[in-house]
Design a protein around this motif. Structure first.
Motif, PDB file in Angstrom:
ATOM      1  N   LEU A 197      45.771  44.262  24.375  1.00 43.02           N
ATOM      2  CA  LEU A 197      46.444  43.243  25.177  1.00 43.02           C
ATOM      3  C   LEU A 197      47.820  43.732  25.607  1.00 43.02           C
ATOM      4  O   LEU A 197      48.599  44.216  24.788  1.00 43.02           O
ATOM      5  CB  LEU A 197      46.582  41.978  24.328  1.00 43.02           C
TER       6      LEU A 197
ATOM      7  N   TYR B 254      43.858  42.173  28.785  1.00 40.82           N
ATOM      8  CA  TYR B 254      43.361  43.438  28.245  1.00 40.82           C
ATOM      9  C   TYR B 254      43.442  44.489  29.346  1.00 40.82           C
ATOM     10  O   TYR B 254      42.586  44.572  30.208  1.00 40.82           O
ATOM     11  CB  TYR B 254      41.922  43.297  27.736  1.00 40.82           C
TER      12      TYR B 254
ATOM     13  N   GLN C 119      41.151  37.278  24.932  1.00 42.26           N
ATOM     14  CA  GLN C 119      42.258  37.604  25.832  1.00 42.26           C
ATOM     15  C   GLN C 119      43.145  36.375  26.035  1.00 42.26           C
ATOM     16  O   GLN C 119      44.371  36.455  25.915  1.00 42.26           O
ATOM     17  CB  GLN C 119      41.684  38.080  27.167  1.00 42.26           C
TER      18      GLN C 119
END
Length: 189
Positions: free
Chosen positions: A153, A158, A131
């Motif tokens: 994303l 996320y 992430q």
């Protein structure tokens, strides 16, 4: 000098270069990549590799299977990256990221197939790392529960999470045409 890291200490990339065996380096922590995965794990990785490779072969993306190093660096200095990981599968859609040693920066898609020894790391450390560094889509396939989690994303986090069960088909959020029937992943059993 080849060595084995102390898994309780904080390490650098320079340390990682000296380690014997296959290790990941996440937030300065050493993670051993052994023991070898199970037959089911390898079967699932193989089926996913085939599906992804078939889909991306004419789309200027490259699909790599572990062992394949992915390097993340805060400063874009890949001579001494901050993290070194080996995802089960990496889809890299920028040829400029690929070097003889692996991938510099975030692959477009990363797939991890869980094993009992890696589940916590895949859901925590790797989730946060992927992430943070901008992996657009992260798939976690769980053979024990016969499920797949797909994270996408959006705005640096996320935010989209899809859970697929054994009778469903995984759908990529990046490209709707990419679909993988879950049943194929478990047809070995």
């Amino acid at each position: 000098m080849i060595s084995i890291p102390d898994e309780k200490k904080i390490h650098s990339f320079e340390d990682w270069l000296t380690w014997d065996g296959t290790w990941e380096l996440i937030n300065g922590k050493a993670y051993n990549m052994s023991p070898a995965p199970t037959a089911l794990h390898q079967y699932i990785v193989g089926e996913l590799h085939f599906a992804l490779r078939t889909f991306f072969q004419n789309r200027s993306c490259f699909v790599f299977v572990a062992p394949f190093d992915v390097f993340f660096s805060e400063s874009d200095n890949y001579e001494s990256p901050d993290h070194v990981i080996q995802p089960d599968l990496s889809v890299v859609c920028s040829k400029n990221q690929i070097s003889k040693n692996g991938c510099h920066g975030a692959p477009t898609i990363i797939v991890e197939v869980l094993s009992p020894s890696t589940a916590l790391k895949d859901f925590n450390e790797k989730f946060n790392l992927y992430q943070q560094y901008g992996v657009q889509e992260y798939w976690i396939v769980d053979p024990g529960n016969r499920t797949a989690h797909v994270y996408a994303l959006q705005n640096g986090a996320y935010q989209v999470r899809s859970l697929y069960t054994e009778q469903e088909t995984i759908h990529s959020t990046l490209t709707k045409e990419l679909q993988v029937p879950m049943i194929k992943l478990f047809s070995m059993e």
